[in-house]
Design an enzyme around this catalytic site. Structure first.
Site, short mmCIF file in Angstrom:
data_model
loop_
_atom_site.label_atom_id
_atom_site.label_comp_id
_atom_site.label_asym_id
_atom_site.label_seq_id
_atom_site.Cartn_x
_atom_site.Cartn_y
_atom_site.Cartn_z
N GLY A 37 0.69 0.82 -9.64
CA GLY A 37 0.44 -0.59 -9.95
C GLY A 37 1.66 -1.24 -10.60
O GLY A 37 2.59 -0.55 -11.02
N TYR A 142 -5.83 13.68 0.55
CA TYR A 142 -6.29 12.35 0.12
C TYR A 142 -7.74 12.10 0.56
O TYR A 142 -8.59 11.68 -0.22
CB TYR A 142 -5.38 11.27 0.69
CG TYR A 142 -5.88 9.87 0.46
CD1 TYR A 142 -5.75 9.28 -0.80
CD2 TYR A 142 -6.49 9.13 1.47
CE1 TYR A 142 -6.22 7.99 -1.04
CE2 TYR A 142 -6.95 7.85 1.25
CZ TYR A 142 -6.82 7.29 0.00
OH TYR A 142 -7.30 6.02 -0.24
N LYS A 146 -10.97 11.65 -1.94
CA LYS A 146 -11.79 10.43 -1.95
C LYS A 146 -13.26 10.78 -1.70
O LYS A 146 -14.17 10.17 -2.24
CB LYS A 146 -11.26 9.46 -0.89
CG LYS A 146 -10.02 8.72 -1.35
CD LYS A 146 -10.43 7.52 -2.15
CE LYS A 146 -9.50 7.08 -3.20
NZ LYS A 146 -9.98 5.91 -3.94
N ASN A 171 -8.54 0.50 5.83
CA ASN A 171 -7.17 -0.05 5.95
C ASN A 171 -7.05 -1.51 5.50
O ASN A 171 -6.95 -2.43 6.31
CB ASN A 171 -6.67 0.14 7.39
CG ASN A 171 -6.43 1.62 7.68
OD1 ASN A 171 -7.38 2.38 7.85
ND2 ASN A 171 -5.18 2.02 7.67
N ARG A 210 -6.88 1.17 14.17
CA ARG A 210 -7.40 0.99 12.81
C ARG A 210 -8.22 -0.30 12.73
O ARG A 210 -7.95 -1.27 13.45
CB ARG A 210 -6.25 0.86 11.79
CG ARG A 210 -5.42 2.12 11.60
CD ARG A 210 -6.19 3.20 10.86
NE ARG A 210 -5.41 4.40 10.60
CZ ARG A 210 -5.26 5.42 11.44
NH1 ARG A 210 -5.82 5.38 12.65
NH2 ARG A 210 -4.58 6.49 11.10
N ARG A 269 2.34 11.56 12.16
CA ARG A 269 2.27 11.91 10.75
C ARG A 269 1.18 12.98 10.51
O ARG A 269 0.08 12.84 11.04
CB ARG A 269 1.93 10.65 9.97
CG ARG A 269 2.55 10.57 8.64
CD ARG A 269 2.47 9.19 8.08
NE ARG A 269 1.10 8.76 7.86
CZ ARG A 269 0.78 7.58 7.33
NH1 ARG A 269 1.73 6.74 6.98
NH2 ARG A 269 -0.47 7.25 7.16
C1 UD1 Z 1 -5.68 5.81 5.20
C2 UD1 Z 1 -7.15 5.44 5.29
C3 UD1 Z 1 -7.44 4.20 4.47
C4 UD1 Z 1 -6.84 4.34 3.08
C5 UD1 Z 1 -5.37 4.60 3.19
C6 UD1 Z 1 -4.68 4.75 1.86
C7 UD1 Z 1 -7.81 6.21 7.50
C8 UD1 Z 1 -8.33 5.83 8.82
N1 UD1 Z 1 -7.54 5.22 6.66
O1 UD1 Z 1 -4.96 4.86 5.86
O2 UD1 Z 1 -8.84 4.01 4.36
O3 UD1 Z 1 -7.08 3.20 2.33
O4 UD1 Z 1 -5.20 5.81 3.88
O5 UD1 Z 1 -3.31 4.73 2.07
O6 UD1 Z 1 -7.66 7.36 7.19
N2 UD1 Z 1 2.20 4.09 10.44
C9 UD1 Z 1 3.27 3.86 11.26
N3 UD1 Z 1 4.45 3.46 10.71
C10 UD1 Z 1 4.60 3.27 9.35
C11 UD1 Z 1 3.49 3.51 8.50
C12 UD1 Z 1 2.29 3.92 9.08
O7 UD1 Z 1 3.19 4.01 12.48
O8 UD1 Z 1 5.70 2.91 8.92
C13 UD1 Z 1 0.90 4.47 11.05
C14 UD1 Z 1 0.29 5.71 10.44
O9 UD1 Z 1 0.77 6.88 11.06
C15 UD1 Z 1 -1.20 5.45 10.73
C16 UD1 Z 1 -1.32 3.92 10.65
O10 UD1 Z 1 0.00 3.41 10.79
O11 UD1 Z 1 -1.53 5.87 12.03
C17 UD1 Z 1 -1.87 3.43 9.34
O12 UD1 Z 1 -1.17 4.06 8.28
P1 UD1 Z 1 -1.36 3.65 6.75
O13 UD1 Z 1 -1.21 2.20 6.61
O14 UD1 Z 1 -0.50 4.55 5.92
O15 UD1 Z 1 -2.88 3.95 6.47
P2 UD1 Z 1 -3.84 5.20 6.91
O16 UD1 Z 1 -3.17 6.48 6.62
O17 UD1 Z 1 -4.46 4.95 8.22
#
Ligand code: UD1
Length: 314
Positions: A37, A142, A146, A171, A210, A269
């Site tokens: 934060g 994670y 949760k 998300n 997502r 990832r």
């Molecule tokens: C996950 C949880 C979400 C939680 C969050 C906390 C799921 C479905 N969702 O989000 O509820 O609040 O963790 O952080 O599990 N990506 C890229 N490029 C980037 C960054 C991310 O391609 O630079 C992709 C990731 O590989 C993923 C998607 O974008 O497939 C979303 O990533 P991110 O925003 O980190 O959230 P989640 O891991 O999905």
């Protein structure tokens, strides 16, 4: 006027909750370790009573709980990849701290605690959309943390009669989401890269999907969960109910920003979920919830906010 405690209130979602509570005339205390934060997220809310403290440390939750009616427990280290790299630190913030908060809330006899759960608990469930009756299948520390914390909440309701509700977020995105860490949410990362003319990286083929949820919907869902008569002991998805692939997301943001940049693809990832989309019928039924800001409108507002804040910084 009720007294609210927002844990993690200096974070992205917590600061939006604090803002809306104050707008409604409630009293707000925030406890935040400032690990993820930032004080500046509350700079526009001088009425907030701020306690800097780590809820995993003994005594912090008890001190923060004095005179509290409702707890919105948002404090966490909210990142799948960070938990894969350092599961112990992440467990301390996501599980140990939650147990301390629950014990303190029980002892202070608060009216209700609403816990920020995560859609990651579902893992790669075979069918979409994801409904609360599905057996959880966490794929990362994670997600497991949760899930453990939400089960602790349910158990505290059954064992001790403490009213708790878990809102499972999907998300969340919006203004004030910090794009600067390697663990930041993808929408903040894509917008800030594209605003600076840099190419973001899609992890994997970009076919993963997502249910991106604008933060105002989450704020509304959480505040409903605080009051809804039949919500105690329940876990409820709070989302938009749609889904979009990362490839589509990149194109929509690129068009909104007006950037002429090609995307890069990197490795998939570890711990990543393939598809995520919420069934929101339980939220409709129990919370009388309906998304108030669409994905498209939320994205427009978010791009406008990042643009304005980039201008301020420059
Ligand atoms: C996950 C949880 C979400 C939680 C969050 C906390 C799921 C479905 N969702 O989000 O509820 O609040 O963790 O952080 O599990 N990506 C890229 N490029 C980037 C960054 C991310 O391609 O630079 C992709 C990731 O590989 C993923 C998607 O974008 O497939 C979303 O990533 P991110 O925003 O980190 O959230 P989640 O891991 O999905």
């Amino acid at each position: 006027m009720a007294q609210y405690l927002v844990t993690g209130g200096a974070g992205f979602i917590g600061s939006h909750l604090a803002e809306e509570l104050l707008r409604r005339g409630e009293r707000v205390r925030v406890v935040d370790s400032l690990i993820t934060g930032k004080r500046e997220n509350l700079a526009h809310l001088p009425q907030v009573e701020f306690i800097e403290g780590d809820l995993a440390e003994p005594g912090v939750a008890t001190r923060a709980m004095s005179g509290v009616d409702y707890v919105l427990h948002q404090a966490a280290i909210p990142s799948v990849p960070r938990s894969v790299e350092d599961p112990i630190t992440s467990n301390r913030a996501n599980v140990d701290a939650t147990l301390n908060v629950l014990v303190a809330a029980r002892d202070a006899k608060v009216k209700r605690l609403v816990y920020a759960g995560s859609s990651s608990a579902y893992g790669n469930a075979a069918t979409l959309p994801k409904v609360e009756t599905m057996v959880p299948a966490p794929l990362s520390p994670y997600a497991l943390q949760k899930l453990v914390a939400e089960q602790y909440c349910e158990m505290f309701t059954r064992l001790y009669g403490l009213e708790t509700v878990t809102t499972r977020y999907f998300n969340v995105f919006g203004p004030r989401q910090d794009p600067s860490s390697p663990y930041s949410g993808v929408i903040s990362v894509f917008i800030s890269a594209l605003c600076q003319g840099r190419a973001p990286t899609i992890h994997g083929d970009g076919g993963q999907t997502r249910d991106f949820t604008y933060v105002a919907n989450v704020v509304d869902g959480v505040l409903r969960a605080c009051q809804a008569p039949s919500a105690s002991g329940e876990t409820i998805n709070v989302a938009t109910g749609g889904r979009i692939s990362l490839n589509q997301l990149f194109e929509v943001i690129r068009d909104l920003v007006g950037a002429d940049v090609a995307v890069k693809h990197g490795d998939v990832r570890a711990g990543d979920v393939r598809d995520s989309q919420a069934d929101i019928s339980k939220a409709r039924r129990i919370l009388n919830y309906e998304p108030i800001v669409s994905f498209e409108e939320g994205l427009k507002r978010t791009v406008a906010w990042y643009r304005a804040s980039t201008l301020t910084v420059a």
